[in-house]
Design a protein around this motif. Structure first.
Motif, PDB file in Angstrom:
ATOM      1  N   LEU A 106       4.956  25.796   1.100  1.00  0.00           N
ATOM      2  CA  LEU A 106       3.793  26.182   0.303  1.00  0.00           C
ATOM      3  C   LEU A 106       2.535  25.447   0.764  1.00  0.00           C
ATOM      4  CD1 LEU A 106       5.486  26.230  -3.218  1.00  0.00           C
ATOM      5  CD2 LEU A 106       4.460  28.205  -2.091  1.00  0.00           C
ATOM      6  N   LEU A 107       2.664  24.151   1.027  1.00  0.00           N
ATOM      7  CA  LEU A 107       1.508  23.362   1.455  1.00  0.00           C
ATOM      8  C   LEU A 107       1.000  23.812   2.822  1.00  0.00           C
ATOM      9  CD1 LEU A 107       2.687  19.813   0.304  1.00  0.00           C
ATOM     10  CD2 LEU A 107       0.860  21.183  -0.713  1.00  0.00           C
ATOM     11  N   ASP A 108       1.924  24.099   3.737  1.00  0.00           N
ATOM     12  CA  ASP A 108       1.520  24.582   5.066  1.00  0.00           C
ATOM     13  C   ASP A 108       0.756  25.898   4.962  1.00  0.00           C
ATOM     14  OD1 ASP A 108       2.580  22.423   6.373  1.00  0.00           O
ATOM     15  OD2 ASP A 108       4.453  23.414   6.944  1.00  0.00           O
ATOM     16  N   ALA A 109       1.279  26.817   4.149  1.00  0.00           N
ATOM     17  CA  ALA A 109       0.634  28.113   3.989  1.00  0.00           C
ATOM     18  C   ALA A 109      -0.749  27.962   3.349  1.00  0.00           C
ATOM     19  CB  ALA A 109       1.512  29.032   3.146  1.00  0.00           C
ATOM     20  N   ARG A 110      -0.866  27.062   2.391  1.00  0.00           N
ATOM     21  CA  ARG A 110      -2.146  26.849   1.719  1.00  0.00           C
ATOM     22  C   ARG A 110      -3.185  26.263   2.688  1.00  0.00           C
ATOM     23  NH1 ARG A 110      -5.445  28.726  -2.173  1.00  0.00           N
ATOM     24  NH2 ARG A 110      -6.457  27.084  -3.396  1.00  0.00           N
ATOM     25  N   ARG A 111      -2.752  25.348   3.543  1.00  0.00           N
ATOM     26  CA  ARG A 111      -3.682  24.761   4.504  1.00  0.00           C
ATOM     27  C   ARG A 111      -4.135  25.783   5.543  1.00  0.00           C
ATOM     28  NH1 ARG A 111       0.331  20.285   4.312  1.00  0.00           N
ATOM     29  NH2 ARG A 111      -0.532  18.663   2.956  1.00  0.00           N
ATOM     30  N   GLN A 112      -3.233  26.689   5.908  1.00  0.00           N
ATOM     31  CA  GLN A 112      -3.581  27.701   6.912  1.00  0.00           C
ATOM     32  C   GLN A 112      -4.484  28.783   6.333  1.00  0.00           C
ATOM     33  OE1 GLN A 112       0.067  29.191   8.589  1.00  0.00           O
ATOM     34  NE2 GLN A 112       0.768  27.155   9.223  1.00  0.00           N
ATOM     35  N   SER A 113      -4.314  29.075   5.027  1.00  0.00           N
ATOM     36  CA  SER A 113      -5.126  30.128   4.394  1.00  0.00           C
ATOM     37  C   SER A 113      -5.723  29.603   3.092  1.00  0.00           C
ATOM     38  CB  SER A 113      -4.253  31.362   4.106  1.00  0.00           C
ATOM     39  OG  SER A 113      -3.587  31.803   5.266  1.00  0.00           O
ATOM     40  N   PRO A 114      -6.661  28.647   3.192  1.00  0.00           N
ATOM     41  CA  PRO A 114      -7.212  28.032   1.969  1.00  0.00           C
ATOM     42  C   PRO A 114      -8.041  28.991   1.127  1.00  0.00           C
ATOM     43  CG  PRO A 114      -8.419  27.285   3.915  1.00  0.00           C
ATOM     44  CD  PRO A 114      -7.239  28.056   4.415  1.00  0.00           C
ATOM     45  N   GLY A 115      -8.554  30.076   1.720  1.00  0.00           N
ATOM     46  CA  GLY A 115      -9.383  31.011   0.958  1.00  0.00           C
ATOM     47  C   GLY A 115      -8.586  32.053   0.197  1.00  0.00           C
ATOM     48  N   LEU A 116      -7.274  32.113   0.432  1.00  0.00           N
ATOM     49  CA  LEU A 116      -6.439  33.135  -0.195  1.00  0.00           C
ATOM     50  C   LEU A 116      -6.122  32.752  -1.641  1.00  0.00           C
ATOM     51  CD1 LEU A 116      -5.098  35.804   0.701  1.00  0.00           C
ATOM     52  CD2 LEU A 116      -3.024  34.493   1.171  1.00  0.00           C
ATOM     53  N   ASN A 117      -6.187  33.725  -2.530  1.00  0.00           N
ATOM     54  CA  ASN A 117      -5.825  33.508  -3.924  1.00  0.00           C
ATOM     55  C   ASN A 117      -4.388  32.997  -4.020  1.00  0.00           C
ATOM     56  OD1 ASN A 117      -4.406  34.846  -6.467  1.00  0.00           O
ATOM     57  ND2 ASN A 117      -6.559  34.464  -6.997  1.00  0.00           N
ATOM     58  N   ILE A 118      -4.150  32.016  -4.905  1.00  0.00           N
ATOM     59  CA  ILE A 118      -2.829  31.386  -4.980  1.00  0.00           C
ATOM     60  C   ILE A 118      -1.757  32.389  -5.372  1.00  0.00           C
ATOM     61  CG2 ILE A 118      -1.434  29.674  -6.215  1.00  0.00           C
ATOM     62  CD1 ILE A 118      -3.844  27.854  -6.309  1.00  0.00           C
ATOM     63  N   THR A 119      -2.041  33.241  -6.346  1.00  0.00           N
ATOM     64  CA  THR A 119      -1.061  34.253  -6.763  1.00  0.00           C
ATOM     65  C   THR A 119      -0.713  35.179  -5.605  1.00  0.00           C
ATOM     66  OG1 THR A 119      -1.979  34.217  -9.013  1.00  0.00           O
ATOM     67  CG2 THR A 119      -0.575  36.075  -8.420  1.00  0.00           C
ATOM     68  N   THR A 120      -1.730  35.590  -4.858  1.00  0.00           N
ATOM     69  CA  THR A 120      -1.500  36.463  -3.701  1.00  0.00           C
ATOM     70  C   THR A 120      -0.698  35.730  -2.627  1.00  0.00           C
ATOM     71  OG1 THR A 120      -3.599  37.577  -4.150  1.00  0.00           O
ATOM     72  CG2 THR A 120      -2.630  37.891  -1.964  1.00  0.00           C
ATOM     73  N   LEU A 121      -1.026  34.453  -2.417  1.00  0.00           N
ATOM     74  CA  LEU A 121      -0.323  33.661  -1.412  1.00  0.00           C
ATOM     75  C   LEU A 121       1.160  33.533  -1.749  1.00  0.00           C
ATOM     76  CD1 LEU A 121      -0.414  31.743   1.077  1.00  0.00           C
ATOM     77  CD2 LEU A 121      -0.885  29.875  -0.521  1.00  0.00           C
ATOM     78  N   VAL A 122       1.469  33.231  -3.013  1.00  0.00           N
ATOM     79  CA  VAL A 122       2.863  33.070  -3.427  1.00  0.00           C
ATOM     80  C   VAL A 122       3.610  34.392  -3.323  1.00  0.00           C
ATOM     81  CG1 VAL A 122       4.372  32.536  -5.382  1.00  0.00           C
ATOM     82  CG2 VAL A 122       2.386  31.084  -4.900  1.00  0.00           C
ATOM     83  N   ARG A 123       2.962  35.490  -3.709  1.00  0.00           N
ATOM     84  CA  ARG A 123       3.604  36.808  -3.626  1.00  0.00           C
ATOM     85  C   ARG A 123       3.925  37.151  -2.174  1.00  0.00           C
ATOM     86  NH1 ARG A 123      -0.200  39.822  -5.652  1.00  0.00           N
ATOM     87  NH2 ARG A 123       0.495  39.551  -7.806  1.00  0.00           N
ATOM     88  N   TYR A 124       2.997  36.859  -1.271  1.00  0.00           N
ATOM     89  CA  TYR A 124       3.231  37.148   0.141  1.00  0.00           C
ATOM     90  C   TYR A 124       4.407  36.321   0.672  1.00  0.00           C
ATOM     91  CZ  TYR A 124       2.626  36.923   5.203  1.00  0.00           C
ATOM     92  OH  TYR A 124       2.846  36.955   6.550  1.00  0.00           O
ATOM     93  N   LEU A 125       4.475  35.039   0.309  1.00  0.00           N
ATOM     94  CA  LEU A 125       5.550  34.170   0.805  1.00  0.00           C
ATOM     95  C   LEU A 125       6.914  34.597   0.276  1.00  0.00           C
ATOM     96  CD1 LEU A 125       3.831  30.663   0.547  1.00  0.00           C
ATOM     97  CD2 LEU A 125       4.192  32.047   2.593  1.00  0.00           C
ATOM     98  N   THR A 126       6.957  35.063  -0.979  1.00  0.00           N
ATOM     99  CA  THR A 126       8.238  35.518  -1.532  1.00  0.00           C
ATOM    100  C   THR A 126       8.637  36.878  -0.955  1.00  0.00           C
ATOM    101  OG1 THR A 126       7.035  36.413  -3.445  1.00  0.00           O
ATOM    102  CG2 THR A 126       8.003  34.218  -3.675  1.00  0.00           C
ATOM    103  N   VAL A 130       9.801  33.789   3.039  1.00  0.00           N
ATOM    104  CA  VAL A 130       9.520  32.406   3.436  1.00  0.00           C
ATOM    105  C   VAL A 130      10.016  31.441   2.372  1.00  0.00           C
ATOM    106  CG1 VAL A 130       7.702  30.744   4.030  1.00  0.00           C
ATOM    107  CG2 VAL A 130       7.551  33.118   4.827  1.00  0.00           C
ATOM    108  N   VAL A 131       9.813  31.790   1.106  1.00  0.00           N
ATOM    109  CA  VAL A 131      10.339  30.995  -0.008  1.00  0.00           C
ATOM    110  C   VAL A 131      11.194  31.895  -0.880  1.00  0.00           C
ATOM    111  CG1 VAL A 131       8.423  29.345  -0.016  1.00  0.00           C
ATOM    112  CG2 VAL A 131       8.273  31.424  -1.403  1.00  0.00           C
ATOM    113  N   GLU A 132      12.087  31.295  -1.623  1.00  0.00           N
ATOM    114  CA  GLU A 132      13.035  32.060  -2.435  1.00  0.00           C
ATOM    115  C   GLU A 132      12.379  32.507  -3.739  1.00  0.00           C
ATOM    116  OE1 GLU A 132      16.512  29.900  -3.324  1.00  0.00           O
ATOM    117  OE2 GLU A 132      17.380  31.458  -4.616  1.00  0.00           O
ATOM    118  N   PRO A 133      12.367  33.784  -4.042  1.00  0.00           N
ATOM    119  CA  PRO A 133      11.766  34.246  -5.300  1.00  0.00           C
ATOM    120  C   PRO A 133      12.555  33.749  -6.509  1.00  0.00           C
ATOM    121  CG  PRO A 133      12.778  36.080  -4.080  1.00  0.00           C
ATOM    122  CD  PRO A 133      12.884  34.873  -3.218  1.00  0.00           C
TER     123      PRO A 133
END
Length: 427
Positions: A106-126, A130-133
């Motif tokens: 999660l931290l790596d993804a946030r650093r790579q895409s700091p402008g992305l909405n958190i809800t959108t970022l988590v949805r994309y990763l699940t 990348v992460v377990e839903p």
């Protein structure tokens, strides 16, 4: 036995990791309030104002109300760190904690895409696997990002792009108000047997006097190496008010945080990419490299004991006696000028106990456990039980065994040969 139980209960070793983390977060909030109401702070605030400001902040992912922080403040003054430890806490029914692997993703993804909405970022990763839903809640992700300065407000303030240079030169008023800690790679030692050891040097430096409380070479770079240096530094030079480190893994261990909290030492860490903020200890390392390590080319050492003995002699008889450009005085003289104000450490035995490491193990069917690659023999009554081992990583001759938060025995190294002589015998 009763005295030993009381001593161990107050250092936090018997509390769960979740409880330790929450107590450390409470301790951070109390220290923050203390700094702002202290008499020595020229911009000092009233207690209530500082508490209200503290209640608006996140402390290692925790948010505390003003009433709670006020209660922690007075409890800490009366009982110390042990008063901040949760009593009888149960995590039953709580959401699952983010695993270390999930946090890193999660931290790596946030650093790579700091402008992305958190809800959108988590949805994309699940969605991409990348992460377990369902393994965590969205609120836990918000707390994680806030703890690492990756929430929307911190990013807007420019946390990911801190200034690359120093802001203002500083120096604390007295010795032991601030120690700086760091590690550097040392020379490679070739032993008499031909074995090559790549050394690492761990050191502490007093900000006011430039005195080195302790420095030592090791053949590794685990947290136990720095803890050994800190233990010896405190034993020699007293207790510091604050220790300043970088964000290296060795300085992020929970054991260090608990030891500092029990000794009323504030642990402060540099912001990422702000190496300039530890310029004094970096300058000490350069002096050590040019004046001490350079001489090893002409007169090599062949063991860690030998290089550490020479280092100790150089620090005490050369470095500590040489006036420093920044202060105009020798570190030893400047440090001793205020020796009456130095906080004395606890007695050696109590200090030793505060530095014990702890780990949990399941006792094997042959009544043994392994700690640090060494097998220890326990009473057969503990077979199959979960026990806590408390030990000094620098001396693994014996470990303390605790079961259900009660001391059981001192376990010693397994002696298979001695056991073979009694094999098959019945008493």
């Amino acid at each position: 036995m009763r005295a030993m139980n009381a001593t161990h209960q107050k250092n936090g070793l018997g509390v769960s990791e979740a409880g330790q983390k929450k107590a450390l977060a409470r301790h951070m909030a109390v220290c923050w309030v203390n700094e702002r109401v202290s008499e020595g702070n020229p911009n000092g605030q009233t207690l209530q104002t500082a508490i209200m400001e503290a209640s608006q902040k996140l402390w290692d992912g925790y948010h505390f109300s003003a009433g709670s922080i006020e209660r922690y403040y007075y409890t800490y003054r009366k009982e110390g760190f042990q008063g901040l430890l949760p009593a009888g806490r149960s995590d039953k029914g709580r959401g699952r904690v983010l695993s270390a692997e999930t946090q890193e993703k999660l931290l790596d993804a946030r650093r790579q895409s700091p402008g992305l909405n958190i809800t959108t970022l988590v949805r994309y990763l699940t969605d991409t696997g990348v992460v377990e839903p369902g393994a965590f809640s969205l609120s836990s992700v918000y707390r994680l990002f806030a703890a690492y300065g990756l929430d929307r407000r911190s990013l807007k303030a420019g946390y990911l792009h801190p200034d690359s240079g120093p802001q203002k030169a500083f120096e604390v008023a007295m010795p032991n108000m601030l120690w700086m800690a760091d590690m550097m790679y040392g020379p490679t030692i070739v032993t008499a047997e031909g074995k090559a050891i790549r050394t690492r040097l761990f050191a502490l430096l007093d900000d006011n006097s430039r005195l080195c409380p302790c420095a030592q070479y090791f053949g590794g770079e685990g947290s136990e190496c720095f803890m050994a240096v800190l233990h010896e530094a405190i034993r020699r030079r007293g207790l510091p008010d604050k220790i300043y480190t970088d964000n290296g893994k060795v300085f992020l261990c929970r054991h260090l945080s608990i030891v500092c909290a029990n000794l009323n030492i504030k642990l402060s860490r540099a912001r990422p990419y702000a190496a300039w903020s530890k310029g004094k200890i970096e300058r000490f390392f350069r002096t050590l490299q040019t004046q001490f390590q350079a001489t090893l080319v002409f007169d090599p050492v062949h063991s860690l004991a030998e290089i550490n003995a020479r280092l100790s002699h150089w620090i005490e008889n050369v470095y500590h006696q040489t006036p420093q450009r920044g202060t105009g005085e020798a570190p030893a003289k400047r440090f001793m000028a205020y020796n009456q104000a130095i906080r004395l450490p606890p007695p050696d035995e109590e200090l030793e106990r505060l530095f014990l490491c702890n780990t949990h193990r399941r006792v094997r069917k042959d009544a043994t456990i392994s700690v640090g690659g060494v097998f220890f023999e326990l009473t057969p009554a503990l077979r199959g039980q979960q026990v806590e081992a408390r030990y000094n990583p620098q001396n693994l001759d014996e470990v303390e065994i605790w079961h259900q938060n009660r001391f059981v025995q001192i376990a010693r190294k397994l002696n298979r040969k001695a056991n073979s002589q009694n094999f098959g015998n019945k008493s």
